[in-house]
Design a protein around this motif. Structure first.
Motif, PDB file in Angstrom:
ATOM      1  N   ARG A  30     -10.742 -33.520  30.993  1.00  0.00           N
ATOM      2  CA  ARG A  30     -11.713 -33.209  29.931  1.00  0.00           C
ATOM      3  C   ARG A  30     -11.779 -31.707  29.685  1.00  0.00           C
ATOM      4  O   ARG A  30     -11.866 -31.262  28.548  1.00  0.00           O
ATOM      5  N   ASP A  34     -10.821 -29.932  26.155  1.00  0.00           N
ATOM      6  CA  ASP A  34     -11.718 -29.021  25.440  1.00  0.00           C
ATOM      7  C   ASP A  34     -11.047 -27.674  25.218  1.00  0.00           C
ATOM      8  O   ASP A  34     -11.208 -27.060  24.158  1.00  0.00           O
ATOM      9  N   LYS A  39      -9.853 -33.974  20.863  1.00  0.00           N
ATOM     10  CA  LYS A  39     -10.837 -35.018  21.177  1.00  0.00           C
ATOM     11  C   LYS A  39     -10.061 -36.298  21.447  1.00  0.00           C
ATOM     12  O   LYS A  39      -9.487 -36.889  20.540  1.00  0.00           O
ATOM     13  N   LEU A  89     -11.714 -31.061  18.000  1.00  0.00           N
ATOM     14  CA  LEU A  89     -13.102 -30.626  18.063  1.00  0.00           C
ATOM     15  C   LEU A  89     -13.311 -29.582  16.974  1.00  0.00           C
ATOM     16  O   LEU A  89     -12.497 -28.654  16.842  1.00  0.00           O
TER      17      LEU A  89
END
Length: 159
Positions: A30, A34, A39, A89
């Motif tokens: 994760r 990021d 995503k 994102l």
């Protein structure tokens, strides 16, 4: 060129119920997702084989080039299994790099009746630990792991 602090590949004890099979996306992945602003949906992750998931956990993602290569690899995997391009994102709010404890972490601690985290305790955590607490504080994440993470990081005996 930007070089992020190298984050050691590791899995947390609070992830132990799924880390052997990698059925869920571990915090180390994760964090890297990021970092490259990809995503990844759990349904997409579930299609990857174990070796691909393990490689995503181990693959470096620190320098600009590594971040680009990581993002490209995730795109390739998602395309391979879904014939779709993963979402990006829109913005990245790296609350885990701030020197103050993010409000969402304080609120989650209060919700679980965990002790208040001081600024010095917050800064005593490594980046991946701070990232995990922020992620576990946000809606859509499994809240039961928040108190487990607090205990694992030495911030609470039991909440």
């Amino acid at each position: 060129m930007t070089t992020l602090s190298a984050i050691e590949t590791r899995f947390f004890a609070f992830e132990s119920d799924f880390v052997d099979s990698l059925r869920c996306i571990p915090m180390i992945v994760r964090y890297k997702l990021d970092t490259c602003r990809v995503k990844l949906q759990l349904s997409e992750w579930a299609k990857f084989n174990f070796d691909e998931k393990d490689f995503l956990a181990e693959m470096p993602c620190h320098t600009d080039r590594e971040v680009e290569m990581y993002g490209d690899y995730v795109h390739e995997l998602v395309w391979k299994y879904t014939s779709k391009v993963p979402s990006l994102l829109k913005t990245l709010d790296p609350a885990w790099v701030h020197t103050h404890v993010p409000a969402e972490v304080c609120e989650k601690a209060q919700e679980w009746k965990c002790p208040v985290i001081s600024a010095s305790q917050w800064m005593g955590l490594d980046v991946l630990e701070r990232f995990a607490l922020v992620k576990l504080s946000r809606s859509g994440h499994e809240g039961r792991n928040f108190p487990r993470a607090m205990a694992e990081f030495g911030l609470a005996v039991a909440c």
